[in-house]
Design a protein around this motif. Structure first.
Motif, PDB file in Angstrom:
ATOM      1  N   ASP A  16       0.820  -1.205   0.000  1.00  0.00           N
ATOM      2  CA  ASP A  16       0.000   0.000   0.000  1.00  0.00           C
ATOM      3  C   ASP A  16       0.851   1.250   0.000  1.00  0.00           C
ATOM      4  O   ASP A  16       1.997   1.250   0.403  1.00  0.00           O
ATOM      5  N   ALA A  17       0.222   2.325  -0.419  1.00  0.00           N
ATOM      6  CA  ALA A  17       0.948   3.591  -0.503  1.00  0.00           C
ATOM      7  C   ALA A  17       0.379   4.604   0.474  1.00  0.00           C
ATOM      8  O   ALA A  17      -0.758   4.511   0.904  1.00  0.00           O
TER       9      ALA A  17
ATOM     10  N   PRO B 235      -1.035   8.407   1.372  1.00  0.00           N
ATOM     11  CA  PRO B 235      -1.888   9.290   0.595  1.00  0.00           C
ATOM     12  C   PRO B 235      -1.084  10.335  -0.164  1.00  0.00           C
ATOM     13  O   PRO B 235      -0.081  10.809   0.334  1.00  0.00           O
ATOM     14  N   GLU B 236      -1.568  10.680  -1.364  1.00  0.00           N
ATOM     15  CA  GLU B 236      -0.811  11.609  -2.192  1.00  0.00           C
ATOM     16  C   GLU B 236      -0.643  12.957  -1.526  1.00  0.00           C
ATOM     17  O   GLU B 236       0.370  13.623  -1.695  1.00  0.00           O
TER      18      GLU B 236
ATOM     19  N   SER C  40      -4.431   3.395   4.060  1.00  0.00           N
ATOM     20  CA  SER C  40      -4.020   3.972   2.791  1.00  0.00           C
ATOM     21  C   SER C  40      -4.740   3.353   1.616  1.00  0.00           C
ATOM     22  O   SER C  40      -5.504   2.408   1.746  1.00  0.00           O
ATOM     23  N   ARG C  41      -4.497   3.912   0.467  1.00  0.00           N
ATOM     24  CA  ARG C  41      -5.089   3.357  -0.742  1.00  0.00           C
ATOM     25  C   ARG C  41      -3.963   2.977  -1.685  1.00  0.00           C
ATOM     26  O   ARG C  41      -2.896   3.551  -1.660  1.00  0.00           O
ATOM     27  N   ARG C  42      -4.227   1.964  -2.486  1.00  0.00           N
ATOM     28  CA  ARG C  42      -3.268   1.641  -3.519  1.00  0.00           C
ATOM     29  C   ARG C  42      -3.385   2.673  -4.594  1.00  0.00           C
ATOM     30  O   ARG C  42      -4.475   3.068  -4.938  1.00  0.00           O
ATOM     31  N   GLY C  43      -2.330   3.103  -5.129  1.00  0.00           N
ATOM     32  CA  GLY C  43      -2.431   3.998  -6.262  1.00  0.00           C
ATOM     33  C   GLY C  43      -2.331   3.173  -7.527  1.00  0.00           C
ATOM     34  O   GLY C  43      -1.375   2.449  -7.712  1.00  0.00           O
TER      35      GLY C  43
ATOM     36  N   THR D  81       6.501  12.966  -6.478  1.00  0.00           N
ATOM     37  CA  THR D  81       6.473  12.572  -7.887  1.00  0.00           C
ATOM     38  C   THR D  81       7.845  12.711  -8.554  1.00  0.00           C
ATOM     39  O   THR D  81       7.972  12.457  -9.749  1.00  0.00           O
TER      40      THR D  81
ATOM     41  N   TYR E 281       4.956   6.454  -1.709  1.00  0.00           N
ATOM     42  CA  TYR E 281       3.744   6.616  -2.516  1.00  0.00           C
ATOM     43  C   TYR E 281       3.973   6.098  -3.941  1.00  0.00           C
ATOM     44  O   TYR E 281       4.700   6.699  -4.733  1.00  0.00           O
ATOM     45  N   ARG E 282       3.332   4.966  -4.243  1.00  0.00           N
ATOM     46  CA  ARG E 282       3.653   4.247  -5.474  1.00  0.00           C
ATOM     47  C   ARG E 282       3.401   5.045  -6.755  1.00  0.00           C
ATOM     48  O   ARG E 282       4.251   5.063  -7.643  1.00  0.00           O
ATOM     49  N   PRO E 283       2.243   5.737  -6.890  1.00  0.00           N
ATOM     50  CA  PRO E 283       2.085   6.518  -8.131  1.00  0.00           C
ATOM     51  C   PRO E 283       3.141   7.619  -8.278  1.00  0.00           C
ATOM     52  O   PRO E 283       3.563   7.936  -9.392  1.00  0.00           O
TER      53      PRO E 283
END
Ligand SMILES: C[S@@+](CC[C@H](N)C(=O)[O-])C[C@H]1O[C@@H](n2cnc3c(N)ncnc32)[C@H](O)[C@@H]1O
Length: 278
Positions: A8-9, A11-12, A38-41, A87, A109-111
């Motif tokens: 999981d990542a 939050p952005e 968290s949410r997966r990106g 990013t 954060y994966r994205p």
């Protein structure tokens, strides 16, 4: 190896209100990231394709093992960590501007990481690597004392509520740990758009006896006597802050090489007009 897509990542927005405060085991700096609500990106197809091509060579999961940067980069060069690279705006631009540096971006954060991976592939950068996971683990367990030429923290999560201040990355323990991991002459470069956090950072950083505050002038962004630039592009979060009129506060501390006065005497020389990142 852990499949990075399975983790999981954070939050952005970086305001990690889902973090679990129940962590045990004392010395950690950030709340344990794996416990974030968290949410997966999801990645776009091109991002996933780039990740699959690039990750084995340029990315690693954070682990409890020493970081051998010379072997990972295939060369010996000054090592710089950017913590919370988002990013990758700063990491990509600074890696391109500093080919003599081995730059390691640390992010959860994966994205955001995926955008950095795409940037590395697009720009053909050979001096930027990514550690995916908790920066506290990296500093505490992977980085040897006296081994870093620099540490960069640009727009860390401010944790604005008083009851969350203990979650802030930049607190006394962190400054002491960073000072220990910096080599003599190494520098810590911090930027924030949060006025209250800026005051906190300044106070706590100046109180760390192993670091010396260096003069920082946003018009003049190079520290003489260091092979590192303190020049940087406007980051994604900084851009958002600028849109709503929040100014940036910026600080540089150095670990003295032979005595506090050597580093304190360093001057910042390059003018903004010469900045290759703008
Ligand atoms: C406010 S954002 C700033 C991102 C980027 N530096 C910028 O200026 O655009 C803070 C970043 O720190 C990352 N972060 C938060 N906790 C972290 C941790 N424990 N280890 C590594 N990165 C973390 C978040 O995922 C987020 O991308």
């Amino acid at each position: 190896m852990t499949d990075p897509r399975a983790v999981d990542a954070a939050p952005e927005n970086g305001l990690s209100d889902g973090a679990d405060e129940s962590r045990s085991g004392g010395s950690r700096l950030y709340p344990r990231v794996t416990s974030f609500r968290s949410r997966r990106g999801a990645l776009t197809e091109p991002q996933q394709a780039s990740w699959d091509r690039m990750w084995p060579g340029i990315g690693r999961e954070v682990a409890d093992e020493p970081l051998d940067a010379t072997s990972w980069f295939g060369r010996s060069a000054p090592v710089v960590l950017e913590i919370g690279s988002g990013t990758g705006t700063a990491a990509l631009a600074m890696a391109a501007a500093e080919p003599h540096v081995n730059l390691v971006a640390v992010e959860v954060y994966r994205p955001g990481i995926a955008q950095t991976v795409q940037g590395i592939e697009r720009e053909g950068l050979s001096n930027l690597r990514i550690l995916r996971g908790d920066a506290a683990d990296v500093l505490e367990n992977m980085v040897a004392p006296g081994s870093l030429a620099g540490v960069r923290v640009f727009f860390p999560d401010p944790w604005p509520k008083a009851r969350h201040h203990k979650r802030r990355l930049l607190k006394a323990d962190t400054f002491a740990l960073v000072a220990d991991r910096l080599e003599p002459g190494g520098i810590l470069h911090v930027a924030t758009d949060h006025a209250d956090y800026a005051e906190w950072i300044e106070e706590v950083g100046d109180a760390e006896p192993a670091l010396t505050r260096l003069p920082f002038d946003s018009e003049r962004r190079t520290v003489e006597g260091s092979s590192l630039s303190v020049d940087r592009p406007v980051t994604k979060f900084e851009g958002k802050a600028q849109q709503v009129g929040r100014p940036t506060s910026e600080f540089v501390w150095g670990r003295p090489s032979t005595g506090a006065t050597d580093v304190a005497a360093a001057t910042i020389t390059r003018r903004e007009s010469e900045n290759p990142l703008r």
